[in-house]
Scaffold this motif. Structure first.
Motif, PDB file in Angstrom:
ATOM      1  N   UNK A 147       0.867  -1.183   0.000  1.00  9.59           N
ATOM      2  CA  UNK A 147       0.000   0.000   0.000  1.00  9.59           C
ATOM      3  C   UNK A 147       0.898   1.225   0.000  1.00  9.59           C
ATOM      4  N   UNK A 148       0.849   2.057  -1.046  1.00 11.18           N
ATOM      5  CA  UNK A 148       1.712   3.242  -1.103  1.00 11.18           C
ATOM      6  C   UNK A 148       1.432   4.196   0.041  1.00 11.18           C
ATOM      7  N   UNK A 149       2.463   4.862   0.503  1.00 13.86           N
ATOM      8  CA  UNK A 149       2.330   5.856   1.563  1.00 13.86           C
ATOM      9  C   UNK A 149       1.639   7.096   1.027  1.00 13.86           C
ATOM     10  N   UNK A 150       0.580   7.521   1.716  1.00 17.72           N
ATOM     11  CA  UNK A 150      -0.132   8.726   1.283  1.00 17.72           C
ATOM     12  C   UNK A 150       0.762   9.950   1.365  1.00 17.72           C
ATOM     13  N   UNK A 151       1.587  10.022   2.409  1.00 14.09           N
ATOM     14  CA  UNK A 151       2.465  11.183   2.548  1.00 14.09           C
ATOM     15  C   UNK A 151       3.504  11.209   1.445  1.00 14.09           C
ATOM     16  N   UNK A 152       4.007  10.024   1.060  1.00 14.85           N
ATOM     17  CA  UNK A 152       4.990   9.975  -0.016  1.00 14.85           C
ATOM     18  C   UNK A 152       4.360  10.397  -1.339  1.00 14.85           C
ATOM     19  N   UNK A 153       3.133   9.936  -1.602  1.00 13.67           N
ATOM     20  CA  UNK A 153       2.452  10.337  -2.833  1.00 13.67           C
ATOM     21  C   UNK A 153       2.217  11.834  -2.852  1.00 13.67           C
ATOM     22  N   UNK A 154       1.942  12.391  -1.658  1.00 12.92           N
ATOM     23  CA  UNK A 154       1.709  13.827  -1.579  1.00 12.92           C
ATOM     24  C   UNK A 154       2.940  14.632  -1.921  1.00 12.92           C
ATOM     25  N   UNK A 155       4.121  14.145  -1.513  1.00 10.23           N
ATOM     26  CA  UNK A 155       5.354  14.849  -1.843  1.00 10.23           C
ATOM     27  C   UNK A 155       5.563  14.888  -3.342  1.00 10.23           C
ATOM     28  N   UNK A 156       5.186  13.816  -4.039  1.00  9.82           N
ATOM     29  CA  UNK A 156       5.364  13.752  -5.481  1.00  9.82           C
ATOM     30  C   UNK A 156       4.321  14.605  -6.201  1.00  9.82           C
ATOM     31  N   UNK A 211     -15.503  11.672  -4.520  1.00 12.43           N
ATOM     32  CA  UNK A 211     -14.119  11.786  -4.050  1.00 12.43           C
ATOM     33  C   UNK A 211     -13.429  10.420  -4.071  1.00 12.43           C
ATOM     34  N   UNK A 212     -14.167   9.394  -3.689  1.00 14.73           N
ATOM     35  CA  UNK A 212     -13.614   8.037  -3.703  1.00 14.73           C
ATOM     36  C   UNK A 212     -13.166   7.652  -5.108  1.00 14.73           C
ATOM     37  N   UNK A 213     -13.961   8.041  -6.098  1.00 20.46           N
ATOM     38  CA  UNK A 213     -13.652   7.694  -7.482  1.00 20.46           C
ATOM     39  C   UNK A 213     -12.345   8.319  -7.950  1.00 20.46           C
ATOM     40  N   UNK A 214     -11.990   9.469  -7.404  1.00 23.67           N
ATOM     41  CA  UNK A 214     -10.755  10.130  -7.833  1.00 23.67           C
ATOM     42  C   UNK A 214      -9.628   9.946  -6.819  1.00 23.67           C
ATOM     43  N   UNK A 215      -9.831   9.052  -5.847  1.00 24.77           N
ATOM     44  CA  UNK A 215      -8.772   8.742  -4.907  1.00 24.77           C
ATOM     45  C   UNK A 215      -8.586   9.753  -3.796  1.00 24.77           C
ATOM     46  N   UNK A 216      -9.625  10.517  -3.484  1.00 20.26           N
ATOM     47  CA  UNK A 216      -9.568  11.495  -2.398  1.00 20.26           C
ATOM     48  C   UNK A 216     -10.488  11.079  -1.256  1.00 20.26           C
ATOM     49  N   UNK A 217     -10.244  11.651  -0.102  1.00 19.24           N
ATOM     50  CA  UNK A 217     -11.119  11.481   1.057  1.00 19.24           C
ATOM     51  C   UNK A 217     -11.736  12.833   1.397  1.00 19.24           C
ATOM     52  N   UNK A 218     -12.856  12.798   2.133  1.00 17.34           N
ATOM     53  CA  UNK A 218     -13.567  14.019   2.517  1.00 17.34           C
ATOM     54  C   UNK A 218     -13.384  14.276   4.010  1.00 17.34           C
ATOM     55  N   UNK A 219     -13.063  15.508   4.355  1.00 13.53           N
ATOM     56  CA  UNK A 219     -13.099  15.933   5.752  1.00 13.53           C
ATOM     57  C   UNK A 219     -14.171  17.016   5.868  1.00 13.53           C
ATOM     58  N   UNK A 220     -15.006  16.960   6.901  1.00 13.64           N
ATOM     59  CA  UNK A 220     -16.230  17.760   6.981  1.00 13.64           C
ATOM     60  C   UNK A 220     -16.193  18.716   8.163  1.00 13.64           C
ATOM     61  N   UNK A 221     -16.675  19.938   7.942  1.00 17.93           N
ATOM     62  CA  UNK A 221     -16.853  20.911   9.020  1.00 17.93           C
ATOM     63  C   UNK A 221     -18.251  21.486   8.929  1.00 17.93           C
ATOM     64  N   UNK A 222     -19.008  21.442  10.031  1.00 20.01           N
ATOM     65  CA  UNK A 222     -20.330  22.062  10.106  1.00 20.01           C
ATOM     66  C   UNK A 222     -20.188  23.363  10.872  1.00 20.01           C
ATOM     67  N   UNK A 223     -20.458  24.487  10.202  1.00 18.43           N
ATOM     68  CA  UNK A 223     -20.223  25.808  10.776  1.00 18.43           C
ATOM     69  C   UNK A 223     -21.473  26.275  11.516  1.00 18.43           C
ATOM     70  N   UNK A 224     -21.316  26.532  12.814  1.00 20.00           N
ATOM     71  CA  UNK A 224     -22.441  26.978  13.638  1.00 20.00           C
ATOM     72  C   UNK A 224     -22.370  28.470  13.978  1.00 20.00           C
ATOM     73  N   UNK A 225     -21.188  29.040  13.989  1.00 12.60           N
ATOM     74  CA  UNK A 225     -21.042  30.434  14.397  1.00 12.60           C
ATOM     75  C   UNK A 225     -19.777  31.012  13.779  1.00 12.60           C
ATOM     76  N   UNK A 226     -19.617  32.359  13.833  1.00 11.88           N
ATOM     77  CA  UNK A 226     -18.439  32.989  13.227  1.00 11.88           C
ATOM     78  C   UNK A 226     -17.114  32.500  13.786  1.00 11.88           C
ATOM     79  N   UNK A 227     -17.113  31.974  15.019  1.00  8.87           N
ATOM     80  CA  UNK A 227     -15.865  31.482  15.601  1.00  8.87           C
ATOM     81  C   UNK A 227     -15.305  30.296  14.818  1.00  8.87           C
ATOM     82  N   UNK A 228     -16.145  29.691  13.994  1.00  8.20           N
ATOM     83  CA  UNK A 228     -15.679  28.550  13.197  1.00  8.20           C
ATOM     84  C   UNK A 228     -14.734  28.975  12.077  1.00  8.20           C
ATOM     85  N   UNK A 229     -14.618  30.290  11.814  1.00  8.50           N
ATOM     86  CA  UNK A 229     -13.748  30.757  10.733  1.00  8.50           C
ATOM     87  C   UNK A 229     -12.319  30.264  10.901  1.00  8.50           C
TER      88      UNK A 229
END
Length: 359
Positions: free
Chosen positions: A49-58, A114-132
């Motif tokens: 399994x290739x290293x994600x960090x190594x692929x990112x450097x390339x 995202x799965x189809x293109x080899x990416x993962x999703x990270x999610x943020x639900x914004x409730x207030x301006x402090x989430x900026x």
């Protein structure tokens, strides 16, 4: 082998250099068909399994996409009239979940694409301006952002777009400088209005929405206003309901048959109850329609005519637009639109289904 296989192990088994294996794994250069076949056999045999960090450097990419959404209200729809909706507590909970599933479907569509293109999703639900600050932090760890609604302030969006590509979904924030994805909701509102006037003799159109119009509601009202519609804004507070009832009675007396285009099925069912309190017969005195085609509208008596959207497609298309932007950063911002379906039911005096309509 007790330890995870490394790229050196693959190179040794395949009989090619580590550099050749790296080019094959990362797609960073040409590899002969013979080398590619030998390397692929070694990868499968070793379970490498290739290293994600190594692929990112390339590739200079993190393999992550940030998805930012406005937080969904916790309140469940409340319907008190026995003449309109009948369901037990368990069904009521399921209905609330379905009516709040719009964002969940956007997430599912985005994750699938995202799965189809080899990416993962990270999610943020914004409730207030402090989430900026959290959104800024997310932007530093992803390849691009998909922002739903008006979850992020316009000036922050402009700042973030200097760092990573940004795709907007159903937003009012500077569509002209970002890739933008939405539904043909305004088309749906226009088709509803046309159906009410031409098929059911409605003499006065009223757009019913909350006290703060969303981006979708603004687009829909712009179309309806051109057709002579007025705006009736309904507060979430039940204390305001006598005023709404009085407004419905007044409009009925002034204009004849009403056509009420509600901005959601949840609101549409609530307006059904308020129309009943105003002494209006639905659909004889007032035709009522909703939006989103939730289960609550299909459970109402009479069942709600509604506009069915495709939030799964919105999420998927937003990720596809982001991938295009990553591949071609200098291209002009694009506007993508997902078709809708208008579903005609008894709340306006008919029962049929129209075909999908695309802007």
């Amino acid at each position: 082998m007790n330890r995870p296989a490394t790229i050196a192990d693959v190179a040794r088994l395949a009989g090619w250099s580590i550099a050749t294996v790296s080019r094959h794994v990362n797609g960073a250069g040409k590899v002969s068909p013979e080398a590619a076949a030998a390397i692929q056999r070694s990868i499968e045999e070793l379970g490498y399994v290739p290293s994600a960090s190594a692929r990112g450097l390339v590739s200079q990419q993190t393999g992550m996409i940030g998805l930012v959404l406005p937080a969904v209200r916790d309140e469940s729809p409340v319907v008190e009239s026995n003449n309109l909706v009948e369901y037990d507590a368990q069904t009521a909970t399921q209905i609330a979940e379905v009516c709040h599933s719009y964002q969940n479907d956007i997430i599912r569509g985005a994750e699938s694409a995202a799965w189809e293109i080899g990416h993962a999703i990270t999610i943020a639900a914004v409730r207030d301006p402090e989430a900026n600050s959290r959104v800024r932090d997310m932007a530093s760890r992803v390849d691009g952002l998909v922002v739903v609604g008006d979850a992020v302030e316009a000036n922050l969006l402009t700042h973030l777009a200097r760092r990573v590509p940004v795709v907007l979904v159903d937003s009012t924030r500077h569509e002209s400088i970002h890739d933008y994805v939405d539904s043909a909701d305004a088309v749906g509102a226009g088709l509803l209005a046309q159906h009410l006037v031409e098929e059911h003799g409605v003499t006065q159109l009223v757009f019913v929405a909350g006290t703060s119009l969303t981006a979708v509601e603004r687009r829909c009202f712009t179309v309806l206003e051109r057709l002579g519609a007025t705006l009736l804004q309904v507060s979430d507070a039940t204390a305001s309901e006598p005023e709404v009832v009085a407004a419905l009675v007044q409009r009925r007396e002034d204009t004849g048959r009403l056509g009420l285009v509600c901005s959601s099925d949840e609101l549409g069912v609530r307006v059904l109850r308020l129309a009943e309190q105003a002494g209006l017969s639905v659909p004889d005195d007032a035709a009522i329609t909703g939006f989103d085609d939730c289960r609550i509208g299909r459970a109402a008596k009479p069942r709600l005519t509604s506009v069915r959207q495709a939030p799964l497609d919105l999420g998927a298309l937003a990720v596809e637009a982001l991938q295009r932007r990553l591949s071609n950063p200098q291209s002009e911002p694009q506007h993508y639109e997902v078709p809708i379906t208008v579903v005609v039911r008894e709340s306006c005096g008919a029962h049929s289904t129209s075909p999908p309509v695309s802007a």
